[in-house]
Design a protein around this motif. Structure first.
Motif, PDB file in Angstrom:
ATOM      1  N   THR A   1      38.896  77.241  17.399  1.00  0.00           N
ATOM      2  CA  THR A   1      38.310  76.676  18.440  1.00  0.00           C
ATOM      3  C   THR A   1      37.358  75.500  18.127  1.00  0.00           C
ATOM      4  N   ARG A   2      37.433  74.553  18.763  1.00  0.00           N
ATOM      5  CA  ARG A   2      36.639  73.215  18.702  1.00  0.00           C
ATOM      6  C   ARG A   2      35.335  73.057  19.360  1.00  0.00           C
ATOM      7  N   LEU A   3      34.333  72.800  18.963  1.00  0.00           N
ATOM      8  CA  LEU A   3      33.130  72.573  19.710  1.00  0.00           C
ATOM      9  C   LEU A   3      32.671  71.230  19.900  1.00  0.00           C
ATOM     10  N   VAL A   4      32.733  70.512  21.352  1.00  0.00           N
ATOM     11  CA  VAL A   4      32.401  69.361  21.755  1.00  0.00           C
ATOM     12  C   VAL A   4      31.103  69.262  22.471  1.00  0.00           C
ATOM     13  N   VAL A   5      30.098  68.476  22.012  1.00  0.00           N
ATOM     14  CA  VAL A   5      28.646  68.626  22.431  1.00  0.00           C
ATOM     15  C   VAL A   5      28.303  67.442  23.119  1.00  0.00           C
ATOM     16  N   VAL A   6      28.014  67.738  24.450  1.00  0.00           N
ATOM     17  CA  VAL A   6      27.231  66.571  25.240  1.00  0.00           C
ATOM     18  C   VAL A   6      25.994  66.349  24.660  1.00  0.00           C
ATOM     19  N   GLY A   7      25.947  65.066  23.978  1.00  0.00           N
ATOM     20  CA  GLY A   7      24.783  64.579  23.112  1.00  0.00           C
ATOM     21  C   GLY A   7      23.760  63.930  23.718  1.00  0.00           C
ATOM     22  N   GLY A   8      22.938  63.107  23.081  1.00  0.00           N
ATOM     23  CA  GLY A   8      21.773  62.331  23.563  1.00  0.00           C
ATOM     24  C   GLY A   8      21.988  60.861  22.859  1.00  0.00           C
ATOM     25  N   ALA A   9      21.353  60.077  23.636  1.00  0.00           N
ATOM     26  CA  ALA A   9      21.441  58.600  23.232  1.00  0.00           C
ATOM     27  C   ALA A   9      20.095  58.299  22.533  1.00  0.00           C
ATOM     28  N   GLY A  10      19.097  59.002  22.245  1.00  0.00           N
ATOM     29  CA  GLY A  10      17.876  58.906  21.585  1.00  0.00           C
ATOM     30  C   GLY A  10      18.085  58.818  19.937  1.00  0.00           C
ATOM     31  N   SER A  11      19.407  59.536  19.270  1.00  0.00           N
ATOM     32  CA  SER A  11      19.544  59.514  17.916  1.00  0.00           C
ATOM     33  C   SER A  11      20.431  58.458  17.771  1.00  0.00           C
ATOM     34  N   LEU A  12      20.939  57.645  18.749  1.00  0.00           N
ATOM     35  CA  LEU A  12      21.633  56.506  18.324  1.00  0.00           C
ATOM     36  C   LEU A  12      20.940  55.262  17.509  1.00  0.00           C
ATOM     37  N   PHE A  13      21.760  54.534  16.519  1.00  0.00           N
ATOM     38  CA  PHE A  13      20.894  53.547  15.817  1.00  0.00           C
ATOM     39  C   PHE A  13      20.826  52.203  16.831  1.00  0.00           C
ATOM     40  N   VAL A  14      19.883  51.376  16.485  1.00  0.00           N
ATOM     41  CA  VAL A  14      19.738  49.922  17.090  1.00  0.00           C
ATOM     42  C   VAL A  14      20.115  48.811  15.992  1.00  0.00           C
ATOM     43  N   ASP A  15      20.200  49.420  14.806  1.00  0.00           N
ATOM     44  CA  ASP A  15      20.686  48.211  13.847  1.00  0.00           C
ATOM     45  C   ASP A  15      21.627  48.696  13.098  1.00  0.00           C
ATOM     46  N   GLU A  16      22.476  47.695  12.614  1.00  0.00           N
ATOM     47  CA  GLU A  16      23.874  48.104  11.557  1.00  0.00           C
ATOM     48  C   GLU A  16      23.387  48.831  10.637  1.00  0.00           C
ATOM     49  N   ALA A  17      22.297  48.469   9.777  1.00  0.00           N
ATOM     50  CA  ALA A  17      22.013  49.090   8.642  1.00  0.00           C
ATOM     51  C   ALA A  17      21.737  50.769   8.930  1.00  0.00           C
ATOM     52  N   GLU A  18      21.587  50.905  10.079  1.00  0.00           N
ATOM     53  CA  GLU A  18      21.091  52.488  10.658  1.00  0.00           C
ATOM     54  C   GLU A  18      19.947  52.905  10.017  1.00  0.00           C
ATOM     55  N   THR A  19      18.873  52.342  10.352  1.00  0.00           N
ATOM     56  CA  THR A  19      17.401  52.515   9.832  1.00  0.00           C
ATOM     57  C   THR A  19      16.599  52.927  11.089  1.00  0.00           C
ATOM     58  N   ALA A  20      16.915  52.763  12.048  1.00  0.00           N
ATOM     59  CA  ALA A  20      16.013  52.859  13.192  1.00  0.00           C
ATOM     60  C   ALA A  20      16.878  53.497  14.357  1.00  0.00           C
ATOM     61  N   ARG A  21      16.352  54.436  15.187  1.00  0.00           N
ATOM     62  CA  ARG A  21      17.033  55.180  16.047  1.00  0.00           C
ATOM     63  C   ARG A  21      16.192  54.646  17.394  1.00  0.00           C
ATOM     64  N   VAL A  22      17.050  54.873  18.609  1.00  0.00           N
ATOM     65  CA  VAL A  22      16.607  54.527  19.874  1.00  0.00           C
ATOM     66  C   VAL A  22      15.143  55.245  19.978  1.00  0.00           C
ATOM     67  N   MET A  23      15.069  56.419  19.711  1.00  0.00           N
ATOM     68  CA  MET A  23      13.911  57.054  19.976  1.00  0.00           C
ATOM     69  C   MET A  23      12.911  56.826  19.123  1.00  0.00           C
ATOM     70  N   GLU A  24      13.036  55.733  18.018  1.00  0.00           N
ATOM     71  CA  GLU A  24      11.844  55.358  17.393  1.00  0.00           C
ATOM     72  C   GLU A  24      11.393  54.008  17.673  1.00  0.00           C
ATOM     73  N   THR A  25      12.005  53.498  18.765  1.00  0.00           N
ATOM     74  CA  THR A  25      11.552  52.236  19.204  1.00  0.00           C
ATOM     75  C   THR A  25      10.551  52.238  20.071  1.00  0.00           C
ATOM     76  N   PRO A  26       9.543  51.137  20.137  1.00  0.00           N
ATOM     77  CA  PRO A  26       8.218  50.962  20.630  1.00  0.00           C
ATOM     78  C   PRO A  26       8.269  51.483  22.165  1.00  0.00           C
ATOM     79  N   ASP A  27       9.308  51.011  22.752  1.00  0.00           N
ATOM     80  CA  ASP A  27       9.385  51.277  24.257  1.00  0.00           C
ATOM     81  C   ASP A  27       9.857  52.647  24.564  1.00  0.00           C
ATOM     82  N   PHE A  28      10.253  53.328  23.804  1.00  0.00           N
ATOM     83  CA  PHE A  28      11.014  54.758  24.047  1.00  0.00           C
ATOM     84  C   PHE A  28       9.995  55.726  24.916  1.00  0.00           C
TER      85      PHE A  28
END
Length: 211
Positions: free
Chosen positions: A94-121
């Motif tokens: 049985t495979r688990l497929v999750v409807v996720g969120g966008a807040g944990s996506l990264f905004v930079d190629e180095a993957e140091t900052a997530r969407v939810m960590e940006t000032p306008d979130f």
């Protein structure tokens, strides 16, 4: 395929249920209130997510987690995943497929900052984003459950068009050819069912944006 959809009466769950049915899958709606499901050809399992057992999920090829926590109970995004991982531990069918969120996506190629960590979130969405991000962290530390986490674009639009076109990505927030980060619920459901049928991304977070 035998697909169980937790939260099938919710916004995302309803679109996913209808897309799965349209493709001829055997669908079970796992919901707390059976009367909220009016779709034909759907088996209903009326049960709270936290009361589900390993036996309840064992017969499915795929379990879709479309659970959405109520305001003030955002920690349930994390604890529900903990519960599902416990139930599916060691289940290699049985495979688990999750409807996720966008807040944990990264905004930079180095993957140091997530969407939810940006000032306008928006502050109002931060508890949900943080707990959904914590749920993803749990998944990423799990190797004995077959999981996939599908993040939508920044704008997840319930009344958007069903175009059938989308672009898949990974951990980075994506934008389309118009410079917008958006996806309709209908196209998200298409992307999810395509992934369920094709099985290309295991133990991985993927993301989707409209073309």
């Amino acid at each position: 395929m035998k697909i169980g959809i937790i939260g099938a009466s919710g916004k995302a769950g309803d679109f996913i249920m209808k897309e799965a049915l349209s493709r001829g899958n055997e669908v079970t709606a796992i919901v707390r209130t059976a009367s909220k499901i009016s779709e034909e050809n759907v088996t209903i399992l009326e049960k709270d997510l936290y009361n589900l057992t390993a036996a309840d999920l064992a017969g499915f090829d795929v379990v879709v987690d479309a659970f959405n926590a109520a305001p003030g109970k955002e920690e349930m995004h994390k604890t529900s995943i903990e519960h599902l991982l416990t139930l599916l531990k060691g289940n290699d069918h049985t495979r688990l497929v999750v409807v996720g969120g966008a807040g944990s996506l990264f905004v930079d190629e180095a993957e140091t900052a997530r969407v939810m960590e940006t000032p306008d979130f928006p502050a109002a969405f931060l508890p949900t984003a943080k707990n959904m991000g914590a749920a993803l962290d749990l998944l990423e530390g799990t190797k004995d459950v077959l999981w996939t986490y599908l993040s939508p674009a920044a704008m997840f639009v319930a009344d958007g068009a069903r175009t059938g076109s989308y672009t898949l990505g990974g951990n980075l927030l994506q934008v389309n050819s118009q410079g917008e980060s958006t996806i309709s619920y209908a196209d998200y459901a298409i992307a999810m069912l395509d992934e369920i049928e094709q099985g290309k991304h295991f133990h991985e977070r993927i993301s989707v944006v409209s073309k």
